[in-house]
Design a protein around this motif. Structure first.
Motif, short mmCIF file in Angstrom:
data_model
loop_
_atom_site.label_atom_id
_atom_site.label_comp_id
_atom_site.label_asym_id
_atom_site.label_seq_id
_atom_site.Cartn_x
_atom_site.Cartn_y
_atom_site.Cartn_z
N LEU A 36 0.83 -1.21 0.00
CA LEU A 36 0.00 0.00 0.00
C LEU A 36 0.86 1.26 0.00
N THR A 37 1.66 1.39 -1.03
CA THR A 37 2.55 2.53 -1.15
C THR A 37 2.37 3.19 -2.52
N THR A 38 3.23 4.12 -2.80
CA THR A 38 3.18 4.90 -4.04
C THR A 38 4.54 4.78 -4.75
N PRO A 39 4.61 5.17 -6.02
CA PRO A 39 5.91 5.19 -6.69
C PRO A 39 6.94 6.08 -6.00
N GLU A 40 6.47 7.15 -5.33
CA GLU A 40 7.40 8.01 -4.59
C GLU A 40 8.04 7.23 -3.45
N HIS A 41 7.26 6.41 -2.78
CA HIS A 41 7.81 5.56 -1.73
C HIS A 41 8.78 4.54 -2.33
N SER A 77 -10.29 11.42 -1.46
CA SER A 77 -10.13 10.95 -2.84
C SER A 77 -8.67 11.02 -3.26
N ARG A 78 -7.95 12.02 -2.77
CA ARG A 78 -6.52 12.13 -3.09
C ARG A 78 -5.77 10.91 -2.58
N LEU A 79 -6.06 10.47 -1.36
CA LEU A 79 -5.39 9.29 -0.81
C LEU A 79 -5.80 8.03 -1.55
N VAL A 80 -7.10 7.85 -1.77
CA VAL A 80 -7.60 6.66 -2.46
C VAL A 80 -6.98 6.55 -3.84
N ASP A 81 -6.96 7.66 -4.57
CA ASP A 81 -6.44 7.63 -5.94
C ASP A 81 -4.93 7.40 -5.98
N ALA A 82 -4.23 7.87 -4.94
CA ALA A 82 -2.77 7.68 -4.91
C ALA A 82 -2.39 6.24 -4.59
N LEU A 83 -3.21 5.57 -3.77
CA LEU A 83 -2.86 4.23 -3.32
C LEU A 83 -3.45 3.13 -4.19
N ILE A 84 -4.61 3.41 -4.80
CA ILE A 84 -5.35 2.37 -5.52
C ILE A 84 -5.54 2.83 -6.96
#
Length: 284
Positions: A152-157, A223-230
């Motif tokens: 549950l991370t992002t490309p930045e992570h 929505s920002r968090l949901v869209d970033a993770l999923i």
């Protein structure tokens, strides 16, 4: 001949239960590199089931939890799979969440003791990975395993994880996906699933390190968090999102499909096709 993706796998929550009928075969037929089994039990019986059903598919546990699963049992299961299916299984272990285990104390020292037991029982460092989010466990993964499996991370992570791990270590982030071009439908599927993770301090702390605020973490997630993770959208749009982890330094990305149906084989096939197109375009 089955196509073989170089960089992509499938992640599926399984616990100790048998896998849905035909899932491992669909993953292999769609060309995925590996099947990661979430919440794996020390006996690894569902991993063995998937290995038996397929010819060349690799398996990994993502993860065996150190609080609920005995290290010596886990090691014995690893050796059983290695004897029967040489080279096809990687052992992923981790500490899970303090909210779920009363015995959750000194997790860093506890995972070191678990690794000591695996060493004692002959599980090679190059055949195990650690669930890691923060820099301390990421460095431990580099020192005592083949690498890290962030969730549950992002490309930045992923980019930061690569800098922490250094070159030559395996980095396999998970990417959750919803295969629909309707963002409202995607968020409606994603939010209830994400809600449980918003109650886990280790994930929330990691998202704060990535720049998300308490406001993002409230009310089921912004929505920002949901869209970033999923990732959601068409299969090709999701392939691009998964591919962003590769561009950020990942060696392999395991996609976890969220769906209103319990049978995710159609999504697995569609994503396999799209990820093959992404790899082909990147290779040009």
């Amino acid at each position: 001949m089955t196509r073989s993706l170089k960089h992509f796998s499938v992640w599926r929550s399984a616990g100790g239960a048998p896998l849905p009928e035909g899932l491992a075969i669909a993953v292999e037929e769609s060309g995925f590199r590996r099947l990661w089994l979430g919440g794996a039990a020390a006996e690894l019986t569902n991993a063995e089931q998937a290995l038996a059903e397929t010819e060349n598919l690799w398996l990994a546990s993502g993860i065996v939890n150190i609080w609920g699963e005995d290290a010596h049992t886990t090691a014995a299961s690893y050796h059983r799979l290695e004897e029967r299916y040489p080279g096809r299984f990687v052992l992923g272990i981790g500490t899970g969440h303090p909210e779920r285990f009363e015995q959750y104390t000194k997790p860093y020292e506890s995972i070191q003791h678990y690794l000591d037991a695996l060493d004692e029982d002959g599980v090679p460092e190059e055949r195990r990975v650690l669930a890691a989010l923060g820099p301390r466990v990421m460095k431990l993964a580099a020192a005592r395993s083949a690498g890290a499996h962030p969730y549950l991370t992002t490309p930045e992570h992923t980019a930061e994880a690569r800098r922490t791990l250094g070159p030559g270590k395996l980095l396999v982030p998970e990417q959750t996906v919803v295969l629909t071009a309707d963002p409202d439908q995607a968020r409606a599927i994603a939010r209830p699933w994400l809600a449980r993770y918003l109650g886990y301090v280790n994930y929330c702390n990691n998202w704060r390190r990535l720049g998300f605020t308490d406001e993002d973490l409230a009310g089921g997630g912004s929505s920002r968090l949901v869209d970033a993770l999923i990732a959601h959208g068409t299969a090709d749009e999701i392939a691009a999102r998964a591919g962003a982890h590769i561009d950020a330094g990942a060696d392999e990305v395991c996609v976890q499909v969220l769906s209103e149906s319990s049978d995710i084989r159609p999504e697995v096939h569609a994503l396999g096709d799209a990820l093959n197109r992404w790899e082909a375009a990147r290779a040009r």
